[in-house]
Design a protein around this motif. Sequence first.
Motif, short mmCIF file in Angstrom:
data_model
loop_
_atom_site.label_atom_id
_atom_site.label_comp_id
_atom_site.label_asym_id
_atom_site.label_seq_id
_atom_site.Cartn_x
_atom_site.Cartn_y
_atom_site.Cartn_z
N LEU A 74 0.82 -1.21 0.00
CA LEU A 74 0.00 0.00 0.00
C LEU A 74 0.86 1.27 0.00
O LEU A 74 0.55 2.25 -0.67
CB LEU A 74 -0.94 0.00 1.20
CG LEU A 74 -2.06 -1.04 1.14
CD1 LEU A 74 -2.85 -1.03 2.44
CD2 LEU A 74 -2.97 -0.80 -0.03
N ALA A 75 1.95 1.25 0.74
CA ALA A 75 2.86 2.41 0.78
C ALA A 75 3.51 2.61 -0.59
O ALA A 75 3.67 3.75 -1.05
CB ALA A 75 3.92 2.21 1.85
N ASP A 76 3.87 1.51 -1.26
CA ASP A 76 4.48 1.63 -2.59
C ASP A 76 3.46 2.16 -3.59
O ASP A 76 3.79 2.98 -4.45
CB ASP A 76 5.00 0.27 -3.03
CG ASP A 76 5.79 0.35 -4.32
OD1 ASP A 76 6.53 1.34 -4.49
OD2 ASP A 76 5.69 -0.57 -5.16
N ARG A 77 2.23 1.72 -3.46
CA ARG A 77 1.18 2.21 -4.36
C ARG A 77 0.94 3.70 -4.16
O ARG A 77 0.76 4.45 -5.12
CB ARG A 77 -0.10 1.43 -4.09
CG ARG A 77 -1.19 1.70 -5.04
CD ARG A 77 -2.32 0.78 -4.78
NE ARG A 77 -3.00 0.56 -6.02
CZ ARG A 77 -4.07 -0.15 -6.15
NH1 ARG A 77 -4.56 -0.77 -5.12
NH2 ARG A 77 -4.65 -0.29 -7.32
N LYS A 78 0.95 4.12 -2.89
CA LYS A 78 0.78 5.54 -2.59
C LYS A 78 1.94 6.35 -3.16
O LYS A 78 1.75 7.44 -3.70
CB LYS A 78 0.69 5.75 -1.08
CG LYS A 78 0.49 7.17 -0.69
CD LYS A 78 0.42 7.32 0.82
CE LYS A 78 0.32 8.79 1.18
NZ LYS A 78 0.34 9.00 2.62
N ARG A 79 3.16 5.81 -3.07
CA ARG A 79 4.33 6.52 -3.60
C ARG A 79 4.26 6.63 -5.12
O ARG A 79 4.61 7.65 -5.70
CB ARG A 79 5.61 5.78 -3.20
CG ARG A 79 6.87 6.51 -3.66
CD ARG A 79 8.11 5.72 -3.35
NE ARG A 79 8.15 4.43 -4.00
CZ ARG A 79 8.63 4.21 -5.22
NH1 ARG A 79 9.13 5.19 -5.92
NH2 ARG A 79 8.62 3.00 -5.74
N GLN A 80 3.76 5.59 -5.78
CA GLN A 80 3.69 5.63 -7.23
C GLN A 80 2.62 6.59 -7.74
O GLN A 80 2.72 7.09 -8.86
CB GLN A 80 3.42 4.23 -7.78
CG GLN A 80 4.61 3.31 -7.65
CD GLN A 80 4.31 1.91 -8.13
OE1 GLN A 80 3.19 1.59 -8.50
NE2 GLN A 80 5.32 1.06 -8.11
N LYS A 81 1.60 6.84 -6.94
CA LYS A 81 0.51 7.72 -7.37
C LYS A 81 0.63 9.13 -6.79
O LYS A 81 -0.36 9.84 -6.70
CB LYS A 81 -0.82 7.11 -6.96
CG LYS A 81 -1.14 5.84 -7.70
CD LYS A 81 -2.51 5.35 -7.39
CE LYS A 81 -2.76 4.12 -8.20
NZ LYS A 81 -4.10 4.06 -8.70
N ARG A 82 1.83 9.52 -6.42
CA ARG A 82 2.03 10.85 -5.82
C ARG A 82 1.79 11.94 -6.86
O ARG A 82 2.00 11.75 -8.05
CB ARG A 82 3.41 10.94 -5.20
CG ARG A 82 4.53 10.90 -6.21
CD ARG A 82 5.88 10.79 -5.53
NE ARG A 82 6.95 10.75 -6.50
CZ ARG A 82 7.36 9.67 -7.14
NH1 ARG A 82 6.80 8.52 -6.89
NH2 ARG A 82 8.35 9.73 -8.00
N TRP A 138 10.09 0.64 -0.94
CA TRP A 138 8.90 -0.12 -0.57
C TRP A 138 8.77 -1.40 -1.37
O TRP A 138 8.31 -2.42 -0.84
CB TRP A 138 7.66 0.74 -0.75
CG TRP A 138 7.60 1.90 0.19
CD1 TRP A 138 7.66 3.21 -0.15
CD2 TRP A 138 7.50 1.86 1.61
NE1 TRP A 138 7.59 3.99 0.98
CE2 TRP A 138 7.49 3.19 2.07
CE3 TRP A 138 7.42 0.83 2.53
CZ2 TRP A 138 7.40 3.49 3.42
CZ3 TRP A 138 7.32 1.15 3.88
CH2 TRP A 138 7.31 2.47 4.30
#
Length: 71
Positions: free
Chosen positions: A30-38, A49
């Motif tokens: 989830l943290a990696d997904r959030k980072r990719q959609k910044r 992540w």
Amino acid sequence: MIDWLAENWNFHMWAVIAVLSAMASALFVLADRKRQKRERLDRVGFIPWTGLSVLAMGITLLCAVLAVKAG
């Protein structure tokens, strides 16, 4: 209850570690997904992540196999 847990700790130890590692892996994904959609692309961050989630998934798989083998 504690006596039963002390006798069977080997099985439960691996199962508990597998569950905790799976929860950590889900958090890392989830943290990696959030980072990719910044929105601001210049704010990258420094925590890998993707690597952490792969490591946590590997630990989950290993501990699950050990829990099944111990049980």
